[in-house]
Write a protein that holds these residues in place. Structure first.
Motif, mmCIF file in Angstrom:
data_model
loop_
_atom_site.group_PDB
_atom_site.id
_atom_site.type_symbol
_atom_site.label_atom_id
_atom_site.label_comp_id
_atom_site.label_asym_id
_atom_site.label_seq_id
_atom_site.Cartn_x
_atom_site.Cartn_y
_atom_site.Cartn_z
ATOM 1 N N GLU A 108 -49.415 39.786 11.807
ATOM 2 C CA GLU A 108 -48.510 40.532 10.941
ATOM 3 C C GLU A 108 -49.173 41.838 10.547
ATOM 4 O OE1 GLU A 108 -45.800 38.722 7.737
ATOM 5 O OE2 GLU A 108 -47.426 39.645 6.556
ATOM 6 N N LEU A 118 -44.173 43.801 9.825
ATOM 7 C CA LEU A 118 -43.809 43.432 11.192
ATOM 8 C C LEU A 118 -44.621 42.210 11.570
ATOM 9 C CD1 LEU A 118 -43.806 46.887 13.028
ATOM 10 C CD2 LEU A 118 -41.815 45.415 12.677
ATOM 11 N N TRP A 120 -45.463 39.300 14.948
ATOM 12 C CA TRP A 120 -45.364 39.067 16.382
ATOM 13 C C TRP A 120 -46.264 37.903 16.765
ATOM 14 C CZ3 TRP A 120 -47.689 43.223 14.049
ATOM 15 C CH2 TRP A 120 -49.058 43.370 14.231
ATOM 16 N N ALA A 141 -41.069 40.079 16.659
ATOM 17 C CA ALA A 141 -39.984 39.447 15.901
ATOM 18 C C ALA A 141 -38.811 40.399 15.693
ATOM 19 C CB ALA A 141 -40.508 38.959 14.549
ATOM 20 N N LYS A 142 -39.079 41.687 15.483
ATOM 21 C CA LYS A 142 -38.021 42.688 15.348
ATOM 22 C C LYS A 142 -38.561 44.029 15.810
ATOM 23 C CE LYS A 142 -39.061 43.849 10.508
ATOM 24 N NZ LYS A 142 -38.535 43.931 9.132
ATOM 25 N N GLU A 143 -37.650 44.947 16.086
ATOM 26 C CA GLU A 143 -38.059 46.237 16.617
ATOM 27 C C GLU A 143 -38.784 47.072 15.568
ATOM 28 O OE1 GLU A 143 -37.879 47.268 19.759
ATOM 29 O OE2 GLU A 143 -37.071 45.282 20.242
ATOM 30 N N ARG A 144 -39.733 47.875 16.032
ATOM 31 C CA ARG A 144 -40.433 48.795 15.150
ATOM 32 C C ARG A 144 -39.546 49.997 14.810
ATOM 33 N NH1 ARG A 144 -43.962 47.872 19.439
ATOM 34 N NH2 ARG A 144 -45.732 46.519 18.954
#
Length: 283
Positions: A108, A118, A120, A141-144
């Protein structure tokens, strides 16, 4: 299994100087800044990937490793990380291919400016199994957030990342047969050697064998980066006005392209800018 290139990592001795250099080059602001485990990070996220600058700032195993690399080779490319939609499946494939992946780890990051986070999951193949190039694999997990443009004629995306090799057949087997990237081009020329292009999402992993290069047969090297621009003449004018040393614009080796070389302000990384002047065929 690989959906694209998630990011490339550049090690720099001075994070502020590195961030300033790349903000000038890309004409984009950092999208994420974080620190932890003795390391400072600055991220620039474009349309198809992220550039991550890393610099040691404290005392840790990671910081000591980065200092040792910087002492040996100076600023430059350190690793590339591929994106995958299923890290567990990717890990099993790497294991079957004898690429000796590390256990999957959760990670994270918190942006120092906004407090956003964020997360991953990632793994890394054994470097001795990837011909000396550090290869990571990540499920985000989600886009930057994207990097906002700070001037006219910014970089839009990465065009290709270059791997230099003395053994193109073995390197092609790694990126093509084992990792599953599609070979789009295999071309040789007596003056500039052999080029192999492997599609990786919306960009290319370029494997190059240069004639006369004194390279270790068993060890490849992350060598350079190429950035995509919409108007190469406007980009050149912007860089010249910012004091960046660039070449004249010329016709690229790949049909349908115009290119220029950036000679400084890249943290020691050979850098090319590319304008696509024609729609490229699918194969």
């Amino acid at each position: 299994m690989i959906s694209g290139l998630d990011h490339v990592v550049v090690l720099v001795g001075d994070i502020k100087a590195g961030a300033t250099a790349y903000q000038t080059l890309l004409a984009r602001a950092p999208a994420w800044q974080s620190s932890g485990d003795g390391v400072e990070r600055v991220l620039f996220t474009l349309d198809n990937m992220t550039l991550e600058l890393m610099s040691p700032s404290g005392y840790s195993v990671t910081a000591d490793r980065i200092r040792a690399v910087l002492a040996g080779q100076g600023d430059g490319l350190a690793s590339i990380c591929f994106r995958t939609p299923d890290i567990a499946r990717m890990h099993r494939r790497l294991d079957r291919l004898a690429l000796k992946p590390e256990p999957i780890a959760d990670a994270e990051s918190r942006d120092t400016a906004t407090g956003a986070t964020l997360s991953w999951r990632r793994t890394r193949a054994a470097t001795e199994a990837t011909r000396g190039v550090r290869l990571f694999f990540l499920e985000l997990a989600k886009e930057r957030p994207r990097s906002a443009a700070t001037a006219d004629a910014p970089m839009t995306a990465m065009d290709h990342v270059v791997v230099s090799t003395a053994d193109p057949e073995r390197t092609a087997a790694l990126y093509g047969a084992r990792l599953g990237l599609d070979m789009a081009l295999d071309r040789s020329h007596p003056d500039w050697g052999r080029l192999m292009f492997f599609r990786c999402g919306d960009l290319i992993v370029e494997v190059v064998q240069r004639p006369g290069a004194n390279l270790d047969q068993a060890q490849d090297k992350l060598w350079g980066l190429s950035w995509r621009v919409a108007d190469i003449d406007a980009t050149r004018a912007r860089l010249v006005s910012a004091g960046v040393d660039v070449s004249d614009v010329r016709t690229g080796r790949k049909p349908g392209t115009r290119v220029l070389t950036v000679r400084n302000g890249t943290c020691g990384i050979p850098t090319l800018l590319v304008e696509r002047t024609a729609l490229m065929p699918a194969s």
